[in-house]
Design an enzyme around this catalytic site. Structure first.
Site, PDB file in Angstrom:
ATOM      1  N   CYS A 261       0.815  -1.098   0.047  1.00 31.21           N
ATOM      2  CA  CYS A 261      -0.025   0.215   0.176  1.00 31.21           C
ATOM      3  C   CYS A 261       0.825   1.314   0.215  1.00 31.21           C
ATOM      4  O   CYS A 261       1.807   1.440   0.752  1.00 31.21           O
ATOM      5  CB  CYS A 261      -0.939   0.025   1.222  1.00 31.21           C
ATOM      6  SG  CYS A 261      -1.961   1.629   1.453  1.00 31.21           S
TER       7      CYS A 261
ATOM      8  N   CYS B 289      -6.661   0.357  -1.177  1.00 33.43           N
ATOM      9  CA  CYS B 289      -6.498  -0.106  -0.027  1.00 33.43           C
ATOM     10  C   CYS B 289      -6.299  -1.697  -0.400  1.00 33.43           C
ATOM     11  O   CYS B 289      -7.166  -2.466  -0.434  1.00 33.43           O
ATOM     12  CB  CYS B 289      -7.527   0.216   0.858  1.00 33.43           C
ATOM     13  SG  CYS B 289      -7.534  -0.652   2.331  1.00 33.43           S
TER      14      CYS B 289
ATOM     15  N   PHE C  62     -23.264 -14.256  24.414  1.00 32.95           N
ATOM     16  CA  PHE C  62     -22.625 -13.083  23.530  1.00 32.95           C
ATOM     17  C   PHE C  62     -22.916 -13.418  21.964  1.00 32.95           C
ATOM     18  O   PHE C  62     -21.936 -13.357  21.010  1.00 32.95           O
ATOM     19  CB  PHE C  62     -21.403 -12.515  23.614  1.00 32.95           C
ATOM     20  CG  PHE C  62     -21.137 -12.494  25.182  1.00 32.95           C
ATOM     21  CD1 PHE C  62     -21.242 -11.165  25.700  1.00 32.95           C
ATOM     22  CD2 PHE C  62     -20.546 -13.433  25.888  1.00 32.95           C
ATOM     23  CE1 PHE C  62     -21.063 -10.821  27.062  1.00 32.95           C
ATOM     24  CE2 PHE C  62     -20.102 -13.240  27.352  1.00 32.95           C
ATOM     25  CZ  PHE C  62     -20.524 -11.735  27.848  1.00 32.95           C
TER      26      PHE C  62
ATOM     27  N   ASP D  44     -18.462 -15.550  22.958  1.00 34.34           N
ATOM     28  CA  ASP D  44     -17.620 -14.689  22.116  1.00 34.34           C
ATOM     29  C   ASP D  44     -17.930 -13.119  22.609  1.00 34.34           C
ATOM     30  O   ASP D  44     -18.673 -12.446  21.588  1.00 34.34           O
ATOM     31  CB  ASP D  44     -17.947 -14.867  20.564  1.00 34.34           C
ATOM     32  CG  ASP D  44     -17.289 -14.109  19.572  1.00 34.34           C
ATOM     33  OD1 ASP D  44     -16.428 -13.275  19.952  1.00 34.34           O
ATOM     34  OD2 ASP D  44     -17.800 -14.109  18.449  1.00 34.34           O
TER      35      ASP D  44
ATOM     36  N   CYS E  25     -11.307 -11.486  21.370  1.00 31.11           N
ATOM     37  CA  CYS E  25     -10.735 -10.150  20.387  1.00 31.11           C
ATOM     38  C   CYS E  25      -9.877  -9.404  21.173  1.00 31.11           C
ATOM     39  O   CYS E  25      -9.457  -8.375  20.739  1.00 31.11           O
ATOM     40  CB  CYS E  25     -11.784  -9.212  19.838  1.00 31.11           C
ATOM     41  SG  CYS E  25     -13.100  -8.585  20.905  1.00 31.11           S
TER      42      CYS E  25
END
EC number: 2.1.1.190
Length: 433
Positions: free
Chosen positions: A81, A162, A294, A363, A389
């Site tokens: 990029c 991108c 979740f 999650d 995450c």
């Protein structure tokens, strides 16, 4: 008589030091040692020597920037990029994909005090099916900026391409820029979102003032010429469908509909592999009752329902619960139910939990699941899969399960966001018999 003197500004010359980098942290920063202190240096890779200056000096560590690189690592890559190094989206395009995965896996292993069993990955380029581009009108040039934020700044990098976007979205960038830059409402545009679903491409435009009929006509013509589903968002609550029907995407043999503003995993390839591996780790049997906490709109819940006797999905956002129920009906799944619950409260006391669960999947968001770990332990499932995450909150929450007699059976690094500092993971906990 009092006399006042203005203090002279103290100037300091930053010392240039030579360092050797021996590691790469999960954020893509080179790690070196100097005077017994850990030094973090963006842009450097292991096996590289460089002249650097210290930009921040703390008690336990310091940060530095490169003045001159003296040698190159064999794992250094030429960034694809042209905006890399300025745009805040990617931090690791200069490193080989293998090195990125090894450094993230090593960071995860250190936090979890357990060996990483596998890396779940897909294509490293052209993987991102969703992008939110900031828009900014420049009065001096009467031009519209469209792009991503600079690293550590609110300024916008005007992006022309991108390479981490799926090809369909990357090809749209110049066309979207030209269309939006021709609108009368240029100065009243907030951001534009592009989403690639199986059903087609979506464009969601946030505008802060009413659009003229001429602008609406331009946008509608653009959506038809490019085959886009167009949505207008005059505020955070309202979403007007200009063209297109309910979007959907295929996942693990199912069709999932979603609202353009709903959260969906941006990496479709890794998401499918992650869901398949989660089901494999749970070893779902036809007689199993499974709990999905979740659950969102059913990314794991619905595939689980194709294998288990019954599945309960629990979510804190009512709109996602409704969407999950809708998708269950759409896919003809009658053994799955969704509930809207406050996951900070004791869900084990709910009527739907009275018979217990054989297996549990969760999650959570970045904040983790500290409030539900004791509830999961009370349910005494045989296996638990935790998708994370945020490795820091995963490590914290894991302690409760380990103390309750569970062990880590498998640990995977999910390469959901190649070339960035984001680290996602998945753990299988088994109950010690």
């Amino acid at each position: 008589m009092a006399q006042f003197y203005s203090a002279k500004r103290r100037t300091t010359t930053r010392q240039i030091i030579t360092v050797s980098v021996n590691d790469l942290d999960s954020f893509g920063q080179g790690v070196a040692r100097h005077n017994g202190k850990t030094l973090f240096i963006p842009g450097l890779l292991p096996q590289e020597n460089a002249e650097v200056t210290v930009t921040e000096d703390k008690k336990q560590y310091a940060r530095a920037k490169v003045v001159r690189r003296l040698s190159d690592s064999p794992e250094r890559e030429t960034p694809r990029c042209p905006h890399f190094g300025v745009c805040g989206g990617c931090q690791q395009q200069h490193a080989s994909v293998d090195l990125q995965q090894r450094s993230k896996s090593a960071a995860l292993a250190r936090l979890m005090k357990h060996e990483v069993s596998e890396v779940i990955a897909d294509v490293p380029w052209g993987y991102r099916r969703r992008a939110r581009l900031s828009l900014n009108y420049l009065p001096k040039t009467q031009q519209l900026q469209m792009g991503f934020r600079k690293a550590g700044s609110s300024d916008i990098v005007d992006v022309k391409q991108c390479p981490i976007l799926v090809p369909q979205l990357e090809a749209l960038l110049p066309k979207v820029r030209a269309c939006l830059g021709s609108l009368q409402a240029m100065r009243h545009l907030g951001h534009v979102e592009l989403v690639q679903a199986t059903s087609g491409t979506l464009m969601i435009l946030r505008h802060t003032a009413p659009l003229s009929s001429a602008d609406r006509e331009k946008l509608e013509c653009f959506s038809h010429s490019e085959g886009l589903d167009l949505y207008l968002a005059p505020d955070s609550e309202i979403l007007e469908t200009v063209s297109g029907e309910m979007p959907w995407y295929d996942s693990n043999g199912l069709r999932l509909t979603f609202s353009p503003r709903d959260f969906i995993q941006v990496n479709a390839g890794v998401n499918q592999k992650m869901v398949a591996r989660a089901l494999e780790w749970l070893d779902v049997e036809p007689e199993d009752c499974v709990l999905d906490l979740f659950c969102g709109m059913g990314n794991f819940t619905l595939p689980l329902a194709t294998q288990a006797a019954s599945v309960v999905g629990v979510e804190g956002v009512p709109a996602l619960v409704e969407k999950g129920q809708q998708n269950a009906r759409l896919n003809g799944l009658q053994n799955v139910t969704f509930y809207h619950e406050n996951l900070e409260e004791d869900v084990t006391k709910q009527p739907w939990a009275k018979n217990g669960f054989d297996k549990v999947l969760l999650d959570p968001a970045r904040a983790g699941a500290a409030g539900v770990m004791q509830q999961i332990i009370k349910l005494e499932p045989i296996r638990i899969v935790y998708v994370s995450c945020n490795p820091a909150t995963l490590a914290r929450d894991s302690e409760a399960l380990l103390k309750a007699g569970y062990t880590i059976a498998r640990l995977a690094m999910l390469d959901m966001f190649p070339h960035t500092g984001h680290l996602e993971s998945m753990v299988l906990f088994s109950r010690v018999k």
